[in-house]
Scaffold this active site. Structure first.
Site, PDB file in Angstrom:
ATOM      1  N   ASP A 282       7.628   7.671   5.119  1.00  0.00           N
ATOM      2  CA  ASP A 282       8.129   7.811   3.753  1.00  0.00           C
ATOM      3  C   ASP A 282       8.689   9.218   3.625  1.00  0.00           C
ATOM      4  O   ASP A 282       8.833   9.938   4.620  1.00  0.00           O
ATOM      5  CB  ASP A 282       6.992   7.552   2.758  1.00  0.00           C
ATOM      6  CG  ASP A 282       7.516   7.135   1.377  1.00  0.00           C
ATOM      7  OD1 ASP A 282       8.565   7.655   0.975  1.00  0.00           O
ATOM      8  OD2 ASP A 282       6.873   6.299   0.730  1.00  0.00           O
TER       9      ASP A 282
ATOM     10  N   SER B 235       0.863  -1.198   0.000  1.00  0.00           N
ATOM     11  CA  SER B 235       0.000   0.000   0.000  1.00  0.00           C
ATOM     12  C   SER B 235       0.886   1.230   0.000  1.00  0.00           C
ATOM     13  O   SER B 235       2.094   1.148   0.281  1.00  0.00           O
ATOM     14  CB  SER B 235      -0.919  -0.006   1.225  1.00  0.00           C
ATOM     15  OG  SER B 235      -0.167   0.161   2.412  1.00  0.00           O
ATOM     16  N   LYS B 236       0.289   2.325  -0.310  1.00  0.00           N
ATOM     17  CA  LYS B 236       1.043   3.588  -0.315  1.00  0.00           C
ATOM     18  C   LYS B 236       0.044   4.730  -0.168  1.00  0.00           C
ATOM     19  O   LYS B 236      -1.118   4.641  -0.628  1.00  0.00           O
ATOM     20  CB  LYS B 236       1.836   3.755  -1.621  1.00  0.00           C
ATOM     21  CG  LYS B 236       3.102   4.568  -1.452  1.00  0.00           C
ATOM     22  CD  LYS B 236       4.145   3.809  -0.634  1.00  0.00           C
ATOM     23  CE  LYS B 236       5.446   4.591  -0.550  1.00  0.00           C
ATOM     24  NZ  LYS B 236       6.425   3.885   0.299  1.00  0.00           N
ATOM     25  N   GLY B 237       0.487   5.784   0.466  1.00  0.00           N
ATOM     26  CA  GLY B 237      -0.367   6.957   0.609  1.00  0.00           C
ATOM     27  C   GLY B 237       0.417   8.236   0.432  1.00  0.00           C
ATOM     28  O   GLY B 237       1.646   8.252   0.552  1.00  0.00           O
TER      29      GLY B 237
END
Length: 976
Positions: free
Chosen positions: A910, A846-848
């Site tokens: 991140d 996942s990434k946001g």
């Protein structure tokens, strides 16, 4: 020609040279003397912009008229001089007058100009001694001071008036001047015979029949003698007989008794007493020896006042009135300027009034009444009865030092007018009040004539204005108290009405407190436009302002504009005015057209300065049934826009056009922002225009969202399907293909939305400042690939962010992005890499990412705002994520779920968020989220996975070591 000093005298010297050059030698000295006398008192300002030739021509023209007029007849000439005809010119009409020198000439000529409303630009006059020879030729000229023999004395006039082009008007003005000069002449010629007649009558009075006391007789004689001692300008006399005729009495003029102006008035027919008002008939038959009043005619001689009338009655042996000696004229200045005690009739009248009053001589009240009578209008002292004057004096004394208005009315004995004495506090008197009083009195007494007035100020706190209301018959009934109440209302200032309104709406204690604070706070421009009752509402808004709440507002439709598209907005701001450049775009984004704005600085007694900005605007009122509801929605929305809780853009038009709240309009805005991130090519302004054209469809889209996600109004699938069908039917009326695509896209996105925090509240029951949506990307056509399993989009005016997951169990970091226009594209690219990296850690990745939209310029503020946006983004994710408590799935509060249980959500650091893990875990703890500090990897009590090698690269290094220990180079040797 040197009497006018300075440079301007050069012009007059040139006039002299022209006289010497052009006039016949035998007349040169006479014409020069004449010109000197004419121009001697001409000011420098009047000489400016004139030329010597025109001055020479004007003097010579008047000289020629004088030379031709050898008798005492007046010569009047009104003309427009032309060079071709007269040898000189003027931009004005010229009036030349040559008349026998008499008193009152100049005043009477000026009065004639005023009566005709003719402006005089220059009026020169000079009295001259004129000597003529046997052939009536002028042989000598001089001013009246010179000891010189003369044939006659003349006054010459040179007058410049407004240019007249109407020959009839010029003729009428000439006739008016001739008539005035005739009146002056006859009055002056008969002045001495009239005075002699008065002296003779005064001597006869003691021997005439009458029923008066000796004191009254002595008083009358003393008064008449006082008049004859240069205290009265005599203008006319006539004797009258009162004779019985068929049950009536007729007042007839005695032939050949007329003197002065009475010679010019008609006296062929008598006047019956029955034609007079009742009070006038009683006065005519009364035993009073003297009649002191005024005529109905304004004097055309000496002074423009109503002519004074002094009558001395004649009685028969039985004491019946049989006639009258009538004198007319004007009281001299001594009558008005000297003390009333110096005037015989008034002195005894005042003494009798003071004897009737209840105050002891020497007391303050006694002196106040005496001073009031001394300063009372002299004509009123003469004409009013003693009882009327006493009533006025005591009435005025009672209101001294009090904020009151009083009216005293006296009927004229002869029924011609009402004399109204009005007293108001001096600080209240102004021109507007005087004009309003004139109107009120004219209406009350049914007068069609102009109400005359004279105002008097003294050391007293009261201003006195004497009004004369002329009527055909003053026998009408009236109520002084009613008129007085109207005058009191007219005298009430804006501040008085504000005080009454404040007391009425807030009670005496709070009302007086507010009045003291705001009585003098409002500028004149505000008071000219705003009613006091409306100002009370403004004060309520001003009182609500504080350091925490600096803006208040009113949005309303004026009663005067109830059927138009005009609306008003009042913005109340603390300390400083609102800049137009700040607020105008906001208002225009609501679909309002600003047509006017007025700022008012409100300076209260405590030194606080607040501002009211009053806007006049046009609104498209179609479809607005209940303006009060619209007003409430608009005010709430504009307040949120001002406080940055809502964005200022074209979606705000839906508040007025689509019947939405500002927060409901944010649904459309949030989806538009999301559309931009998933690559839809339509700009936001283009989408806004679509809904502006079809606000009813916009309302249906919001209704679809509400029915799908409202916990209180959750609708069945069939209901939603019917509403979608209704929207698609409406598309039949949408002509533009782009508009059709946009509307369908919105329906698709709402269908694809699984959860939202839209209906969740903060702890204080206010709406959250951000909106988050959980979306199924597979349900949206034309989504860019690869498609994540789920994504959450978070929107607010401060932050936008997206979180993409490859499956229910997935992990990945959150990035602080600087790509505001396409941060989802950036995140989608990172998800692809994360999917590959996470194959050896968890099933999917996942990434946001999020962007901050209101970053300040300073470094400290920049990072602080970044953290706040991160917090908002995390809360938006957790708001719509299930929790696990004691092994049970607990759905989020006020969230309608259209998917399965989904409790797994973890985040990591991140780019830009490396130090934010503790913040994320703190929020997870705040939400009591089941993962606790495992929600965000890393942080002060977690693993630093990069340092410990717990990464995809770390896993590969472990694999390589494992094979090295088996003597296999896994990078060059195939293995399974």
């Amino acid at each position: 020609m040197t009497q006018n000093e300075g440079p301007a005298s050069v012009i007059l010297d040139n006039v002299t040279k022209l006289i010497h050059k052009k006039v016949h030698a035998e007349n040169v000295s006479l014409v020069e003397t004449f010109a000197k006398a004419l121009y001697s008192n001409m000011s420098k300002e009047d000489l400016a912009h004139r030329n010597d030739s025109d001055l020479y021509g004007a003097a010579l023209s008047l000289w020629n008229s004088l030379e031709k007029n050898a008798n005492d007849d007046a010569v009047i000439r009104v003309f427009n001089p032309e060079v071709a005809k007269d040898g000189w010119q003027s931009s004005h009409t010229i009036v030349e007058i040559i008349a026998k020198d008499m008193p009152f000439l100049v005043d009477s000529v000026r009065m004639a100009l005023s009566r005709k409303n003719i402006v005089s630009h220059l009026l020169l006059h000079s009295p001259l001694k004129v000597k003529r020879d046997g052939d009536n030729k002028i042989t000598a000229l001089s001013n009246l001071k010179t000891e010189q023999e003369s044939s006659s004395t003349k006054t010459v006039f040179f007058i410049e008036i407004d240019r007249q082009t109407d020959a009839k008007a010029m003729k009428e003005f000439t006739e008016e001047l001739e008539s005035v000069l005739k009146d002056v002449s006859v009055a002056v010629e008969d002045w001495k015979p009239i005075r002699d007649k008065l002296v003779a009558v005064s001597k006869e009075i003691p021997t005439r029949h009458h029923d008066c006391s000796q004191a009254e007789v002595n008083e009358a004689v003393e008064f008449l003698e006082w008049l004859s001692s240069d205290n009265f300008t005599f203008m006319g006399y006539r004797q009258y007989d009162l004779v019985p005729v068929q049950g009536d009495h007729e007042l007839r003029a005695v032939p050949d008794t007329s003197l002065g102006l009475m010679k010019n008035s008609s006296h062929d027919g008598g006047r019956l007493l029955s034609e007079l008002p009742e009070v006038a008939r009683k006065e005519a038959r009364s035993k009073n020896l003297l009649i002191l009043t005024k005529t109905n005619s304004l004097s055309r001689v000496h002074r423009p006042a109503y002519i004074d009338y002094v009558g001395i009655k004649r009685f028969d042996e039985q004491g019946n009135v049989i006639g009258e000696d009538r004198f007319i004229g004007l009281f001299s200045s001594s009558f008005y300027n000297n003390s009333a005690a110096d005037v015989p009739v008034l002195k005894s009248k005042i003494q009798r009034i003071m004897e009737q009053c209840d105050f002891a001589q020497g007391t303050h009240a006694y002196k106040a009444v005496l001073n009031l009578l001394e300063t009372y209008p002299r004509d009123e002292l003469v004409q009013a009865r003693e009882v009327e004057l006493l009533e006025v004096a005591t009435g005025v004394l009672q209101i001294q030092e009090r904020d009151m208005c009083r009216l005293f009315v006296r009927r004229d004995v002869y029924g011609r007018f009402f004399s109204c004495m009005v007293y108001v506090p001096r600080e209240r008197y102004n021109t507007a009040l005087r004009r309003e009083t004139q109107k009120l009195l004219a209406d009350a007494f049914k007068s069609n004539e102009k109400v005359e007035f004279t105002t008097f100020f003294s050391e007293s706190t009261l201003a006195r204005t004497h009004y004369i209301v002329r009527v055909a018959d003053n026998s009408i009934k009236y109520n002084v108290k009613d008129i007085e109440n109207n005058l009191a209302e007219a005298a009430r200032t804006w501040e008085d009405k504000l005080q009454s309104a404040l007391l009425g709406s807030n009670g005496e204690t709070r009302g007086n407190e507010l009045n003291r604070k705001y009585a003098n706070a409002f500028p004149h421009s505000y008071k000219d436009q705003v009613l006091p009752s409306a100002a009370v509402v403004d004060i309520e808004k001003l009182e609500q302002l504080s350091d925490e709440k600096k803006l208040e507002m009113l949005f309303y439709r004026p009663q005067e504009e109830s059927n138009s598209e005009i609306v008003r907005l009042s913005l109340f701001h603390k300390d400083v005015p609102i800049h137009l450049s700040d607020v105008m775009p906001m208002l225009e984004n609501f679909g309002l057209r600003v047509i006017g704005e007025t700022p008012y600085a409100i300076k209260s007694s405590d030194g606080q300065v607040n501002w009211i900005m009053d806007f006049s605007m046009m609104i498209d009122s179609k479809g607005i049934a209940d303006f009060d509801k619209v007003s409430a929605r608009f005010r709430a929305a504009l307040t949120n826009v001002w406080n940055n809780r809502l964005e200022s853009d074209g979606f705000n038009r839906m508040v007025l056009l689509g019947g939405m709240t500002g927060r409901e309009a944010s649904i459309l805005r949030a989806y538009a922002k999301y559309m931009r991130q998933i690559g839809v090519t339509f700009s936001q302004s283009y989408i806004e225009n679509t809904f502006e054209h079809y606000p009813h469809i916009a309302a249906q889209i919001v209704e679809l969202f509400v029915k799908k996600f409202s916990p209180a109004k959750k609708a069945a699938e069939k209901t939603l399907e019917k509403l979608i069908e209704k929207i698609y039917q409406e598309l039949e009326n949408v002509a533009n293909l782009d508009d059709d695509r946009i509307i369908r896209m919105y329906v698709d996105m709402i269908n694809a939305t699984l959860r939202t925090n839209f209906y969740q509240k903060e702890a204080d029951e206010s709406n959250k400042s951000y909106i988050s949506f959980k979306i199924n990307p597979h349900a949206i056509p034309e989504m860019p690939l690869p498609l994540p399993a789920y994504e959450i989009f978070v929107y607010s005016p401060r932050v936008e962010g997206v979180h993409l997951r490859g499956g229910k169990v997935a992990r990945g970091g959150l990035r602080w992005s600087d790509r505001r226009e396409d941060f989802r594209t950036e995140v989608l690219g990172l998800v692809k890499a994360q999917q590959v990296k996470n194959t050896v850690i968890v099933p999917v990745g996942s990434k946001g990412g999020f962007v901050c939209k209101q970053l300040p310029n300073d470094r400290e503020g920049f990072f602080k705002e970044g953290q706040e946006c991160y917090k908002m983004f995390i809360r938006g994710l957790l708001d719509i994520t299930d929790n696990i408590i004691h092994g049970d799935i607990i759905p989020p509060v006020d969230v309608v779920r259209h998917d399965e249980d989904d409790p797994y959500l973890v985040v990591a650091a991140d780019k830009g968020t490396a130090t934010f893990s503790d913040i994320a875990n703190g929020i997870a703890e705040e939400y009591n989220f089941w993962l606790g500090d495992a929600f965000a990897s890393g942080g002060s009590i977690g693993y630093d996975h990069k340092k410990m090698g717990i990464t995809a690269k770390g896993a590969w290094e472990s694999v390589k070591r494992h094979f090295r220990e088996m003597d296999i180079d896994c990078q060059t040797t195939d293995f399974t």
